[in-house]
Write a protein that holds these residues in place. Structure first.
Motif, PDB file in Angstrom:
ATOM      1  N   ILE A 181      34.313  39.584  40.088  1.00 57.29           N
ATOM      2  CA  ILE A 181      33.454  39.653  41.277  1.00 57.29           C
ATOM      3  C   ILE A 181      34.131  38.948  42.448  1.00 57.29           C
ATOM      4  CG2 ILE A 181      31.279  38.857  42.287  1.00 57.29           C
ATOM      5  CD1 ILE A 181      30.030  39.379  39.454  1.00 57.29           C
ATOM      6  N   LEU A 182      34.713  37.790  42.193  1.00 56.89           N
ATOM      7  CA  LEU A 182      35.408  37.063  43.260  1.00 56.89           C
ATOM      8  C   LEU A 182      36.521  37.935  43.851  1.00 56.89           C
ATOM      9  CD1 LEU A 182      35.875  34.476  44.906  1.00 56.89           C
ATOM     10  CD2 LEU A 182      37.371  33.692  43.051  1.00 56.89           C
ATOM     11  N   TRP A 183      37.335  38.539  42.974  1.00 53.89           N
ATOM     12  CA  TRP A 183      38.400  39.411  43.468  1.00 53.89           C
ATOM     13  C   TRP A 183      37.818  40.561  44.282  1.00 53.89           C
ATOM     14  CZ3 TRP A 183      39.305  44.581  43.001  1.00 53.89           C
ATOM     15  CH2 TRP A 183      40.500  45.035  43.573  1.00 53.89           C
ATOM     16  N   ALA A 242      44.177  30.414  42.870  1.00 57.88           N
ATOM     17  CA  ALA A 242      43.403  31.636  42.630  1.00 57.88           C
ATOM     18  C   ALA A 242      43.330  32.494  43.895  1.00 57.88           C
ATOM     19  CB  ALA A 242      41.999  31.283  42.139  1.00 57.88           C
ATOM     20  N   PHE A 243      43.007  31.883  45.018  1.00 61.04           N
ATOM     21  CA  PHE A 243      42.904  32.639  46.274  1.00 61.04           C
ATOM     22  C   PHE A 243      44.258  33.215  46.693  1.00 61.04           C
ATOM     23  CE2 PHE A 243      38.899  30.171  47.526  1.00 61.04           C
ATOM     24  CZ  PHE A 243      38.073  31.228  47.175  1.00 61.04           C
ATOM     25  N   PHE A 244      45.321  32.452  46.504  1.00 61.28           N
ATOM     26  CA  PHE A 244      46.651  32.966  46.830  1.00 61.28           C
ATOM     27  C   PHE A 244      46.960  34.199  45.986  1.00 61.28           C
ATOM     28  CE2 PHE A 244      51.244  33.135  46.079  1.00 61.28           C
ATOM     29  CZ  PHE A 244      51.703  33.256  47.383  1.00 61.28           C
ATOM     30  N   THR A 245      46.656  34.113  44.699  1.00 58.56           N
ATOM     31  CA  THR A 245      46.896  35.232  43.785  1.00 58.56           C
ATOM     32  C   THR A 245      46.041  36.438  44.166  1.00 58.56           C
ATOM     33  OG1 THR A 245      47.413  33.654  42.031  1.00 58.56           O
ATOM     34  CG2 THR A 245      46.900  35.914  41.350  1.00 58.56           C
ATOM     35  N   ILE A 246      44.783  36.201  44.478  1.00 56.74           N
ATOM     36  CA  ILE A 246      43.890  37.289  44.884  1.00 56.74           C
ATOM     37  C   ILE A 246      44.394  37.933  46.177  1.00 56.74           C
ATOM     38  CG2 ILE A 246      41.574  37.784  45.781  1.00 56.74           C
ATOM     39  CD1 ILE A 246      40.541  35.655  43.757  1.00 56.74           C
ATOM     40  N   GLY A 247      44.764  37.112  47.143  1.00 58.75           N
ATOM     41  CA  GLY A 247      45.277  37.640  48.402  1.00 58.75           C
ATOM     42  C   GLY A 247      46.541  38.458  48.204  1.00 58.75           C
ATOM     43  N   CYS A 248      47.449  37.954  47.375  1.00 59.10           N
ATOM     44  CA  CYS A 248      48.686  38.696  47.096  1.00 59.10           C
ATOM     45  C   CYS A 248      48.382  40.021  46.404  1.00 59.10           C
ATOM     46  CB  CYS A 248      49.633  37.856  46.241  1.00 59.10           C
ATOM     47  SG  CYS A 248      50.419  36.510  47.141  1.00 59.10           S
ATOM     48  N   SER A 249      47.430  40.019  45.473  1.00 62.45           N
ATOM     49  CA  SER A 249      47.095  41.270  44.775  1.00 62.45           C
ATOM     50  C   SER A 249      46.475  42.279  45.739  1.00 62.45           C
ATOM     51  CB  SER A 249      46.171  41.005  43.581  1.00 62.45           C
ATOM     52  OG  SER A 249      44.866  40.691  44.000  1.00 62.45           O
ATOM     53  N   VAL A 283      35.009  47.617  40.711  1.00 58.76           N
ATOM     54  CA  VAL A 283      35.029  46.326  40.008  1.00 58.76           C
ATOM     55  C   VAL A 283      33.757  45.551  40.302  1.00 58.76           C
ATOM     56  CG1 VAL A 283      36.198  44.080  39.883  1.00 58.76           C
ATOM     57  CG2 VAL A 283      37.539  46.197  39.838  1.00 58.76           C
ATOM     58  N   PHE A 284      33.326  45.546  41.541  1.00 60.40           N
ATOM     59  CA  PHE A 284      32.114  44.822  41.931  1.00 60.40           C
ATOM     60  C   PHE A 284      30.900  45.323  41.143  1.00 60.40           C
ATOM     61  CE2 PHE A 284      28.413  44.076  44.657  1.00 60.40           C
ATOM     62  CZ  PHE A 284      28.594  42.741  45.033  1.00 60.40           C
ATOM     63  N   VAL A 285      30.717  46.634  41.107  1.00 59.61           N
ATOM     64  CA  VAL A 285      29.551  47.220  40.426  1.00 59.61           C
ATOM     65  C   VAL A 285      29.611  46.951  38.922  1.00 59.61           C
ATOM     66  CG1 VAL A 285      28.412  49.402  39.827  1.00 59.61           C
ATOM     67  CG2 VAL A 285      29.092  48.953  42.200  1.00 59.61           C
ATOM     68  N   VAL A 286      30.758  47.202  38.306  1.00 59.09           N
ATOM     69  CA  VAL A 286      30.889  47.019  36.858  1.00 59.09           C
ATOM     70  C   VAL A 286      30.698  45.546  36.474  1.00 59.09           C
ATOM     71  CG1 VAL A 286      32.521  47.147  34.919  1.00 59.09           C
ATOM     72  CG2 VAL A 286      32.304  49.074  36.506  1.00 59.09           C
ATOM     73  N   ALA A 287      31.308  44.647  37.239  1.00 58.29           N
ATOM     74  CA  ALA A 287      31.205  43.214  36.924  1.00 58.29           C
ATOM     75  C   ALA A 287      29.772  42.708  37.089  1.00 58.29           C
ATOM     76  CB  ALA A 287      32.172  42.410  37.784  1.00 58.29           C
ATOM     77  N   VAL A 308      23.927  29.221  46.952  1.00 60.81           N
ATOM     78  CA  VAL A 308      25.159  28.442  46.815  1.00 60.81           C
ATOM     79  C   VAL A 308      25.775  28.666  45.432  1.00 60.81           C
ATOM     80  CG1 VAL A 308      26.148  26.107  46.809  1.00 60.81           C
ATOM     81  CG2 VAL A 308      24.444  26.732  48.510  1.00 60.81           C
ATOM     82  N   TYR A 309      24.936  29.011  44.450  1.00 62.21           N
ATOM     83  CA  TYR A 309      25.466  29.255  43.110  1.00 62.21           C
ATOM     84  C   TYR A 309      26.427  30.435  43.071  1.00 62.21           C
ATOM     85  CZ  TYR A 309      22.497  25.667  41.169  1.00 62.21           C
ATOM     86  OH  TYR A 309      21.923  24.462  40.876  1.00 62.21           O
ATOM     87  N   LEU A 310      26.392  31.303  44.078  1.00 63.97           N
ATOM     88  CA  LEU A 310      27.403  32.367  44.157  1.00 63.97           C
ATOM     89  C   LEU A 310      28.787  31.750  44.364  1.00 63.97           C
ATOM     90  CD1 LEU A 310      25.497  34.982  46.335  1.00 63.97           C
ATOM     91  CD2 LEU A 310      26.132  35.231  43.915  1.00 63.97           C
TER      92      LEU A 310
END
Length: 159
Positions: free
Chosen positions: A36-38, A85-92, A112-116, A138-140
């Motif tokens: 979901i984050l990605w 994590a954010f660097f990896t997500i941004g690079c992907s 991915v968003f819907v399935v996750a 905030v729990y998101l």
């Protein structure tokens, strides 16, 4: 007050963990929350920035930076982990955009968003408790670092 709940991050994790006691739900979260984050970063990545030299990614970069500041303020070690994590997500996101195009990134992010999220709600159905973010949005933001904290504990790293 309990010595283990003195820091805000420990209180957030304690409360979040109360809605995530079932092993199956926790396992689902370990995979679905990072997905979901990605997907959220990828969706924001796809928002165009007209009239600038940036074609895409600037909004995602700003959102990741703001979120990282929140995490880093809660805990430096968690902040460092989320920076990676954010660097990896941004690079992907950049790699997918450059290789397959922005439209592919967008459709992948939506899928991915819907399935996750479906997986998340199945996990909470198994758990028998509603998702934490329904009580406080905030729990998101807490979900990703809760998953990261599980990894830190497994590695015997302090956060």
């Amino acid at each position: 007050m309990n010595a283990t709940l003195e820091r805000p991050i420990d209180r957030w994790f304690h409360n979040y963990s109360g809605d995530h006691r079932n092993d199956t739900n926790q396992l689902i979260h370990i995979f679905a929350v990072p997905a979901i984050l990605w997907s959220v970063v990828a969706l924001v990545w796809c928002i165009p920035v007209f009239g600038t030299m940036f074609q895409s990614g600037i909004w995602a970069g700003l959102a990741m930076f703001a979120t990282w500041m929140f995490y880093n303020r809660l805990s430096r070690p968690i902040g460092y982990g989320m920076l990676v994590a954010f660097f990896t997500i941004g690079c992907s996101c950049r790699l997918i955009e450059q290789t397959y195009g922005l439209q592919t990134l967008l459709y992948s992010a939506i899928t991915v968003f819907v399935v996750a999220w479906i997986a998340q709600f199945i996990g909470h159905k198994i758990e028998g408790k509603k998702p934490s973010f329904l009580t406080d949005l905030v729990y998101l933001l807490i979900g990703p670092i809760w998953v990261l904290s599980k990894f830190y504990r497994k590695m015997d790293w302090k956060y």
